[in-house]
Design a protein around this motif. Structure first.
Motif, PDB file in Angstrom:
ATOM      1  N   THR A   1      16.556 -21.904  12.597  1.00 48.22           N
ATOM      2  CA  THR A   1      16.636 -20.460  12.415  1.00 48.22           C
ATOM      3  C   THR A   1      16.501 -20.102  10.940  1.00 48.22           C
ATOM      4  N   PHE A   2      15.713 -19.064  10.667  1.00 45.30           N
ATOM      5  CA  PHE A   2      15.499 -18.570   9.316  1.00 45.30           C
ATOM      6  C   PHE A   2      15.623 -17.048   9.336  1.00 45.30           C
ATOM      7  N   SER A   3      16.031 -16.470   8.213  1.00 44.69           N
ATOM      8  CA  SER A   3      16.007 -15.011   8.102  1.00 44.69           C
ATOM      9  C   SER A   3      14.540 -14.570   8.099  1.00 44.69           C
ATOM     10  N   ILE A   4      14.303 -13.305   8.310  1.00 43.55           N
ATOM     11  CA  ILE A   4      12.930 -12.784   8.310  1.00 43.55           C
ATOM     12  C   ILE A   4      12.266 -13.085   6.965  1.00 43.55           C
ATOM     13  N   ASP A   5      12.984 -12.816   5.882  1.00 46.00           N
ATOM     14  CA  ASP A   5      12.417 -13.056   4.548  1.00 46.00           C
ATOM     15  C   ASP A   5      12.094 -14.528   4.322  1.00 46.00           C
ATOM     16  N   GLU A   6      12.973 -15.416   4.757  1.00 44.72           N
ATOM     17  CA  GLU A   6      12.719 -16.852   4.618  1.00 44.72           C
ATOM     18  C   GLU A   6      11.506 -17.266   5.449  1.00 44.72           C
ATOM     19  N   ALA A   7      11.419 -16.750   6.654  1.00 42.45           N
ATOM     20  CA  ALA A   7      10.319 -17.115   7.547  1.00 42.45           C
ATOM     21  C   ALA A   7       8.967 -16.717   6.953  1.00 42.45           C
ATOM     22  N   TYR A   8       8.930 -15.604   6.254  1.00 46.00           N
ATOM     23  CA  TYR A   8       7.683 -15.141   5.646  1.00 46.00           C
ATOM     24  C   TYR A   8       7.170 -16.090   4.566  1.00 46.00           C
ATOM     25  N   THR A   9       8.026 -16.957   4.039  1.00 44.98           N
ATOM     26  CA  THR A   9       7.603 -17.879   2.985  1.00 44.98           C
ATOM     27  C   THR A   9       7.174 -19.242   3.518  1.00 44.98           C
ATOM     28  N   LEU A  10       7.375 -19.504   4.798  1.00 44.41           N
ATOM     29  CA  LEU A  10       7.079 -20.817   5.366  1.00 44.41           C
ATOM     30  C   LEU A  10       5.577 -21.027   5.542  1.00 44.41           C
ATOM     31  N   ILE A  11       5.197 -22.290   5.636  1.00 50.00           N
ATOM     32  CA  ILE A  11       3.789 -22.670   5.794  1.00 50.00           C
ATOM     33  C   ILE A  11       3.655 -23.572   7.015  1.00 50.00           C
ATOM     34  N   PHE A  12       2.645 -23.278   7.838  1.00 52.85           N
ATOM     35  CA  PHE A  12       2.287 -24.157   8.951  1.00 52.85           C
ATOM     36  C   PHE A  12       1.275 -25.172   8.431  1.00 52.85           C
ATOM     37  N   LYS A  13       1.615 -26.445   8.446  1.00 55.42           N
ATOM     38  CA  LYS A  13       0.647 -27.504   8.143  1.00 55.42           C
ATOM     39  C   LYS A  13      -0.011 -27.850   9.468  1.00 55.42           C
ATOM     40  N   TYR A  14      -1.343 -27.773   9.528  1.00 54.42           N
ATOM     41  CA  TYR A  14      -2.019 -27.991  10.804  1.00 54.42           C
ATOM     42  C   TYR A  14      -3.061 -29.108  10.772  1.00 54.42           C
ATOM     43  N   SER A  15      -3.339 -29.672   9.592  1.00 57.31           N
ATOM     44  CA  SER A  15      -4.260 -30.806   9.562  1.00 57.31           C
ATOM     45  C   SER A  15      -3.843 -31.777   8.471  1.00 57.31           C
ATOM     46  N   GLN A  16      -4.118 -33.038   8.717  1.00 59.30           N
ATOM     47  CA  GLN A  16      -3.809 -34.110   7.761  1.00 59.30           C
ATOM     48  C   GLN A  16      -5.054 -34.973   7.625  1.00 59.30           C
ATOM     49  N   ASP A  17      -5.587 -35.052   6.423  1.00 57.20           N
ATOM     50  CA  ASP A  17      -6.778 -35.871   6.151  1.00 57.20           C
ATOM     51  C   ASP A  17      -7.933 -35.520   7.080  1.00 57.20           C
ATOM     52  N   GLY A  18      -8.128 -34.233   7.327  1.00 57.23           N
ATOM     53  CA  GLY A  18      -9.252 -33.766   8.124  1.00 57.23           C
ATOM     54  C   GLY A  18      -9.070 -33.828   9.622  1.00 57.23           C
ATOM     55  N   LYS A  19      -7.902 -34.246  10.077  1.00 56.36           N
ATOM     56  CA  LYS A  19      -7.659 -34.372  11.519  1.00 56.36           C
ATOM     57  C   LYS A  19      -6.501 -33.470  11.936  1.00 56.36           C
ATOM     58  N   PRO A  20      -6.572 -32.908  13.145  1.00 55.22           N
ATOM     59  CA  PRO A  20      -5.450 -32.104  13.640  1.00 55.22           C
ATOM     60  C   PRO A  20      -4.186 -32.962  13.722  1.00 55.22           C
ATOM     61  N   ILE A  21      -3.054 -32.340  13.538  1.00 52.96           N
ATOM     62  CA  ILE A  21      -1.782 -33.058  13.613  1.00 52.96           C
ATOM     63  C   ILE A  21      -1.452 -33.316  15.076  1.00 52.96           C
ATOM     64  N   THR A  22      -1.341 -34.585  15.429  1.00 45.93           N
ATOM     65  CA  THR A  22      -0.984 -34.945  16.800  1.00 45.93           C
ATOM     66  C   THR A  22       0.439 -35.487  16.860  1.00 45.93           C
ATOM     67  N   ASP A  23       0.875 -36.205  15.847  1.00 43.08           N
ATOM     68  CA  ASP A  23       2.234 -36.748  15.810  1.00 43.08           C
ATOM     69  C   ASP A  23       3.200 -35.647  15.383  1.00 43.08           C
ATOM     70  N   GLY A  24       3.937 -35.123  16.359  1.00 37.65           N
ATOM     71  CA  GLY A  24       4.876 -34.041  16.057  1.00 37.65           C
ATOM     72  C   GLY A  24       4.213 -32.700  15.894  1.00 37.65           C
ATOM     73  N   GLY A  25       2.978 -32.579  16.342  1.00 35.10           N
ATOM     74  CA  GLY A  25       2.203 -31.363  16.164  1.00 35.10           C
ATOM     75  C   GLY A  25       2.333 -30.406  17.317  1.00 35.10           C
ATOM     76  N   PRO A  26       1.558 -29.383  17.333  1.00 31.90           N
ATOM     77  CA  PRO A  26       0.306 -29.191  16.613  1.00 31.90           C
ATOM     78  C   PRO A  26       0.479 -28.715  15.171  1.00 31.90           C
ATOM     79  N   VAL A  27       1.696 -28.320  14.778  1.00 35.34           N
ATOM     80  CA  VAL A  27       1.938 -27.897  13.398  1.00 35.34           C
ATOM     81  C   VAL A  27       3.244 -28.511  12.900  1.00 35.34           C
ATOM     82  N   HIS A  28       3.338 -28.600  11.589  1.00 39.59           N
ATOM     83  CA  HIS A  28       4.588 -28.943  10.927  1.00 39.59           C
ATOM     84  C   HIS A  28       4.945 -27.747  10.050  1.00 39.59           C
ATOM     85  N   ILE A  29       6.230 -27.467   9.924  1.00 38.74           N
ATOM     86  CA  ILE A  29       6.678 -26.366   9.082  1.00 38.74           C
ATOM     87  C   ILE A  29       7.084 -26.924   7.725  1.00 38.74           C
ATOM     88  N   ILE A  30       6.460 -26.359   6.681  1.00 34.86           N
ATOM     89  CA  ILE A  30       6.712 -26.775   5.305  1.00 34.86           C
ATOM     90  C   ILE A  30       7.340 -25.593   4.563  1.00 34.86           C
TER      91      ILE A  30
END
Length: 166
Positions: free
Chosen positions: A117-146
């Motif tokens: 859980t994040f506040s609205i303001d905190e959530a607005y700063t998060l990043i979805f990581k969706y690819s690693q080395d040119g490939k879609p994220i499959t391990d723990g994917g489809p996205v990672h939150i950074i």
């Protein structure tokens, strides 16, 4: 359907996210350089002058080129997409869903039933990581939150199945 992430709850529009198509989005971030280059923040005027100077220098060297630009630049971009590690700021998706004014938090539901859980303001700063080395994220994917400061880049939030706004 396992790659689709719904945004639901206290939003005007329930939308679904498909990270497999984000590679073509101009808002993507190159995570290989994002956290190091951000530390070199420049003011708006300096950035404008730098970009204008680069554009002027290019026109002097190559002549005025209008889109589509050089084929080598397109090839470089394609090659970068095949090998890059990319992310996208979550704020774009939250803006599209139009969060209700009385909402106070964003909950990321994980596949194992746990939640972050994040506040609205905190959530607005998060990043979805969706690819690693040119490939879609499959391990723990489809996205990672950074986190926006990159502090959890080595231990991101994984297995996101839904986003709930409350």
């Amino acid at each position: 359907m396992e790659n689709i992430i719904p945004i639901k709850g206290a939003v005007k529009y329930n939308i679904t996210l498909d990270p497999t198509v984000w590679i073509f989005d101009d808002r993507r971030l190159d995570l290989n350089t994002y956290f190091t280059d951000r530390n070199e923040e420049e003011d708006e005027e300096t950035l404008y002058l730098k970009n204008a100077g680069a554009h002027w220098s290019r026109e002097i060297m190559e002549g005025a080129v209008f889109p589509p630009t050089l084929k080598t630049e397109r090839k470089f971009d394609r090659q970068g997409m095949k090998t890059g590690t990319f992310g996208m700021e979550i704020k774009y998706f939250l803006n599209n869903a139009e969060i209700d004014s009385n909402a106070t938090k964003v909950v990321f539901e994980l596949k194992d039933g746990s939640e972050h859980t994040f506040s609205i303001d905190e959530a607005y700063t998060l990043i979805f990581k969706y690819s690693q080395d040119g490939k879609p994220i499959t391990d723990g994917g489809p996205v990672h939150i950074i986190f926006s400061d990159g502090s959890n880049i080595d231990n991101p939030i994984k297995n996101v199945s839904a986003i709930r706004v409350e």
